[in-house]
Design a protein around this motif. Structure first.
Motif, PDB file in Angstrom:
ATOM      1  N   GLN A 179       0.818  -1.216   0.000  1.00  0.00           N
ATOM      2  CA  GLN A 179       0.000   0.000   0.000  1.00  0.00           C
ATOM      3  C   GLN A 179       0.852   1.267   0.000  1.00  0.00           C
ATOM      4  O   GLN A 179       0.461   2.292  -0.562  1.00  0.00           O
ATOM      5  CB  GLN A 179      -0.933  -0.012   1.208  1.00  0.00           C
ATOM      6  CG  GLN A 179      -1.997  -1.099   1.151  1.00  0.00           C
ATOM      7  CD  GLN A 179      -2.664  -1.361   2.495  1.00  0.00           C
ATOM      8  OE1 GLN A 179      -2.330  -0.722   3.500  1.00  0.00           O
ATOM      9  NE2 GLN A 179      -3.598  -2.296   2.533  1.00  0.00           N
ATOM     10  N   GLU A 180       2.021   1.195   0.624  1.00  0.00           N
ATOM     11  CA  GLU A 180       2.875   2.379   0.738  1.00  0.00           C
ATOM     12  C   GLU A 180       3.898   2.493  -0.387  1.00  0.00           C
ATOM     13  O   GLU A 180       4.771   3.367  -0.357  1.00  0.00           O
ATOM     14  CB  GLU A 180       3.597   2.344   2.097  1.00  0.00           C
ATOM     15  CG  GLU A 180       2.636   2.453   3.281  1.00  0.00           C
ATOM     16  CD  GLU A 180       3.282   2.096   4.605  1.00  0.00           C
ATOM     17  OE1 GLU A 180       4.525   1.912   4.627  1.00  0.00           O
ATOM     18  OE2 GLU A 180       2.552   1.980   5.612  1.00  0.00           O
ATOM     19  N   TYR A 181       3.799   1.624  -1.380  1.00  0.00           N
ATOM     20  CA  TYR A 181       4.723   1.670  -2.520  1.00  0.00           C
ATOM     21  C   TYR A 181       4.621   3.026  -3.222  1.00  0.00           C
ATOM     22  O   TYR A 181       3.535   3.522  -3.520  1.00  0.00           O
ATOM     23  CB  TYR A 181       4.380   0.548  -3.494  1.00  0.00           C
ATOM     24  CG  TYR A 181       5.134   0.624  -4.807  1.00  0.00           C
ATOM     25  CD1 TYR A 181       6.475   0.278  -4.883  1.00  0.00           C
ATOM     26  CD2 TYR A 181       4.490   1.039  -5.969  1.00  0.00           C
ATOM     27  CE1 TYR A 181       7.167   0.346  -6.075  1.00  0.00           C
ATOM     28  CE2 TYR A 181       5.171   1.103  -7.169  1.00  0.00           C
ATOM     29  CZ  TYR A 181       6.505   0.753  -7.223  1.00  0.00           C
ATOM     30  OH  TYR A 181       7.191   0.823  -8.412  1.00  0.00           O
ATOM     31  N   ALA A 226      -1.023 -10.716 -13.747  1.00  0.00           N
ATOM     32  CA  ALA A 226      -0.526  -9.338 -13.790  1.00  0.00           C
ATOM     33  C   ALA A 226      -0.331  -8.790 -12.381  1.00  0.00           C
ATOM     34  O   ALA A 226       0.660  -8.107 -12.093  1.00  0.00           O
ATOM     35  CB  ALA A 226      -1.501  -8.461 -14.566  1.00  0.00           C
ATOM     36  N   ALA A 227      -1.282  -9.104 -11.501  1.00  0.00           N
ATOM     37  CA  ALA A 227      -1.183  -8.616 -10.127  1.00  0.00           C
ATOM     38  C   ALA A 227      -0.009  -9.253  -9.394  1.00  0.00           C
ATOM     39  O   ALA A 227       0.698  -8.583  -8.632  1.00  0.00           O
ATOM     40  CB  ALA A 227      -2.484  -8.905  -9.381  1.00  0.00           C
ATOM     41  N   VAL A 228       0.227 -10.539  -9.615  1.00  0.00           N
ATOM     42  CA  VAL A 228       1.354 -11.229  -8.997  1.00  0.00           C
ATOM     43  C   VAL A 228       2.670 -10.580  -9.441  1.00  0.00           C
ATOM     44  O   VAL A 228       3.567 -10.327  -8.629  1.00  0.00           O
ATOM     45  CB  VAL A 228       1.348 -12.729  -9.364  1.00  0.00           C
ATOM     46  CG1 VAL A 228       2.690 -13.383  -9.022  1.00  0.00           C
ATOM     47  CG2 VAL A 228       0.217 -13.439  -8.629  1.00  0.00           C
ATOM     48  N   THR A 229       2.768 -10.298 -10.721  1.00  0.00           N
ATOM     49  CA  THR A 229       3.980  -9.670 -11.255  1.00  0.00           C
ATOM     50  C   THR A 229       4.217  -8.303 -10.620  1.00  0.00           C
ATOM     51  O   THR A 229       5.328  -7.987 -10.164  1.00  0.00           O
ATOM     52  CB  THR A 229       3.873  -9.511 -12.783  1.00  0.00           C
ATOM     53  OG1 THR A 229       3.657 -10.788 -13.384  1.00  0.00           O
ATOM     54  CG2 THR A 229       5.141  -8.885 -13.355  1.00  0.00           C
ATOM     55  N   ALA A 230       3.161  -7.492 -10.574  1.00  0.00           N
ATOM     56  CA  ALA A 230       3.286  -6.143 -10.006  1.00  0.00           C
ATOM     57  C   ALA A 230       3.628  -6.186  -8.518  1.00  0.00           C
ATOM     58  O   ALA A 230       4.480  -5.419  -8.042  1.00  0.00           O
ATOM     59  CB  ALA A 230       1.994  -5.367 -10.226  1.00  0.00           C
ATOM     60  N   GLU A 231       2.979  -7.078  -7.782  1.00  0.00           N
ATOM     61  CA  GLU A 231       3.217  -7.144  -6.339  1.00  0.00           C
ATOM     62  C   GLU A 231       4.623  -7.630  -6.010  1.00  0.00           C
ATOM     63  O   GLU A 231       5.249  -7.153  -5.057  1.00  0.00           O
ATOM     64  CB  GLU A 231       2.179  -8.048  -5.663  1.00  0.00           C
ATOM     65  CG  GLU A 231       0.773  -7.479  -5.643  1.00  0.00           C
ATOM     66  CD  GLU A 231       0.661  -6.165  -4.902  1.00  0.00           C
ATOM     67  OE1 GLU A 231       1.507  -5.894  -4.023  1.00  0.00           O
ATOM     68  OE2 GLU A 231      -0.282  -5.400  -5.179  1.00  0.00           O
ATOM     69  N   ALA A 232       5.130  -8.573  -6.778  1.00  0.00           N
ATOM     70  CA  ALA A 232       6.503  -9.037  -6.544  1.00  0.00           C
ATOM     71  C   ALA A 232       7.488  -7.892  -6.739  1.00  0.00           C
ATOM     72  O   ALA A 232       8.438  -7.715  -5.962  1.00  0.00           O
ATOM     73  CB  ALA A 232       6.835 -10.192  -7.486  1.00  0.00           C
ATOM     74  N   LEU A 233       7.260  -7.100  -7.776  1.00  0.00           N
ATOM     75  CA  LEU A 233       8.131  -5.951  -8.041  1.00  0.00           C
ATOM     76  C   LEU A 233       7.994  -4.895  -6.950  1.00  0.00           C
ATOM     77  O   LEU A 233       8.989  -4.316  -6.495  1.00  0.00           O
ATOM     78  CB  LEU A 233       7.794  -5.342  -9.402  1.00  0.00           C
ATOM     79  CG  LEU A 233       8.175  -6.155 -10.637  1.00  0.00           C
ATOM     80  CD1 LEU A 233       7.602  -5.514 -11.893  1.00  0.00           C
ATOM     81  CD2 LEU A 233       9.698  -6.284 -10.751  1.00  0.00           C
ATOM     82  N   LYS A 234       6.777  -4.640  -6.510  1.00  0.00           N
ATOM     83  CA  LYS A 234       6.554  -3.618  -5.481  1.00  0.00           C
ATOM     84  C   LYS A 234       7.372  -3.894  -4.223  1.00  0.00           C
ATOM     85  O   LYS A 234       8.126  -3.033  -3.745  1.00  0.00           O
ATOM     86  CB  LYS A 234       5.068  -3.564  -5.102  1.00  0.00           C
ATOM     87  CG  LYS A 234       4.190  -2.756  -6.020  1.00  0.00           C
ATOM     88  CD  LYS A 234       2.779  -2.712  -5.462  1.00  0.00           C
ATOM     89  CE  LYS A 234       1.846  -1.969  -6.393  1.00  0.00           C
ATOM     90  NZ  LYS A 234       0.455  -1.934  -5.850  1.00  0.00           N
TER      91      LYS A 234
END
Length: 334
Positions: A55-57, A91-99
């Motif tokens: 959330q704070e990314y 897509a969400a898994v990819t973004a969250e791993a990067l975050k």
């Protein structure tokens, strides 16, 4: 923790007719002497930290080296524009791993699960399911207990440190933990959880630790995505009834002795590829000289026998999951 093997962990669940998460929890309570309420509160806290990190990314923030930051936002934007392959979950898994991995590079608060360098894998596969209403807090925490159980067995039988076992010990272990957690979350049996973990770790055996400029950024952050997607694939295969030819404990044992796999694979790298990597690494080091000044000093401190046990210690009640609150440096990066 009492479990020194995955088979022992599964046998405890079978013999007591309890879930795998409950078996791990009982083992924790027996060793730590904590109350169940205290242990579950600690696990909920770790889950809350994972959520807060996401959330704070801040997509505008960059790591001090300038090598990391903003990539998760690019993935989310491309996803919203319909330019990506796969479904919304991928897509969400990819973004969250990067975050989470980018937050680590920017020295923000993360949960090392099991290490800071692999911190993006486990939350990446869980956060999208929780946000979609497919997993409540209790279900997620049970999945985290399962993940922690497998993580602790890996720590006991092999290593979780990239400095010892290469990236297979960090992202590989995180991927195995995430695969088992997902399998449990979707109603898989303990045996299916073990199969998922075995496949996930087996797929990443031999992955070496070779960070550019000595920082836990390149290729580490993108490998968190690989670990997360690998976990999803292996959980799906296990849930479908696909088994692995090699028991999970034997896959873990194949990582040792610590450092052996890393040295063997590094020796097998093609000379021309290694040469090109070295050229790029040299250029980047010129821009990140600040970190190099302290590398030898940190290495001496963090390899000191008196400090080593403290560095690798995992607090009771959290197994291979630990919230990193006071971020100074990640010991695997030196």
């Amino acid at each position: 923790m009492a479990f020194l093997s995955c088979e022992e962990m599964l046998a405890a669940a079978r013999s007591q007719k309890i879930t795998l998460a409950e078996a791990v929890l009982r083992s924790d309570l027996e060793e730590s002497r904590l109350t169940e309420a205290h242990s579950r509160a600690a696990m909920r806290h770790l889950w809350q930290v994972m959520q807060a990190t996401s959330q704070e990314y801040d997509p505008t923030q960059r790591s001090r080296s300038g090598l990391s930051g903003g990539d998760a936002a690019k993935v989310e934007q491309a996803w919203q524009q319909g330019r990506l392959l796969g479904d919304d979950y991928l897509a969400a898994v990819t973004a969250e791993a990067l975050k989470t991995a980018e937050c680590n590079a920017c020295m923000k608060r993360i949960v090392a699960a099991p290490t800071a360098g692999s911190c993006g894998v486990l939350p990446a596969v869980l956060l999208p399911l929780a946000r979609a209403g497919q997993a409540d807090e209790d279900a997620v925490c049970d999945a985290l207990y399962v993940a922690a159980g497998f993580g602790q067995v890996i720590a006991a039988r092999a290593t979780l440190a990239g400095a010892e076992g290469g990236c297979q010990a960090e992202v590989g272990a995180a991927s195995a933990m995430a695969a088992a957690a997902l399998c449990n979350l979707k109603g898989g049996t303990p045996e299916q959880c073990a199969a998922a973990a075995a496949m996930a770790l087996g797929n990443l055996l031999g992955l070496v630790c070779d960070p550019v400029a000595g920082l836990v950024e390149v290729p580490c952050i993108k490998r968190n995505v690989v670990g997360a997607v690998n976990a999803v694939s292996c959980a799906n295969m296990a849930l479908a009834g696909v088994d692995y030819a090699i028991p999970c404990d034997e896959v873990i044992d194949a990582m040792g002795p610590p450092g052996g796999q890393k040295a063997a694979v590094e020796a097998a790298f093609c000379a021309d590829v290694a040469e090109e990597l070295q050229k790029s690494r040299s250029k980047i080091k010129e821009k990140t000289f600040f970190f190099g000044k302290y590398k030898n000093i940190l290495k001496k401190l963090l390899t000191n026998p008196a400090l080593r046990d403290k560095i690798h210690h995992v607090p009771n009640g959290t197994y291979a999951l630990v919230a990193q609150l006071d971020r100074v440096t990640d010991y695997e990066s030196v």
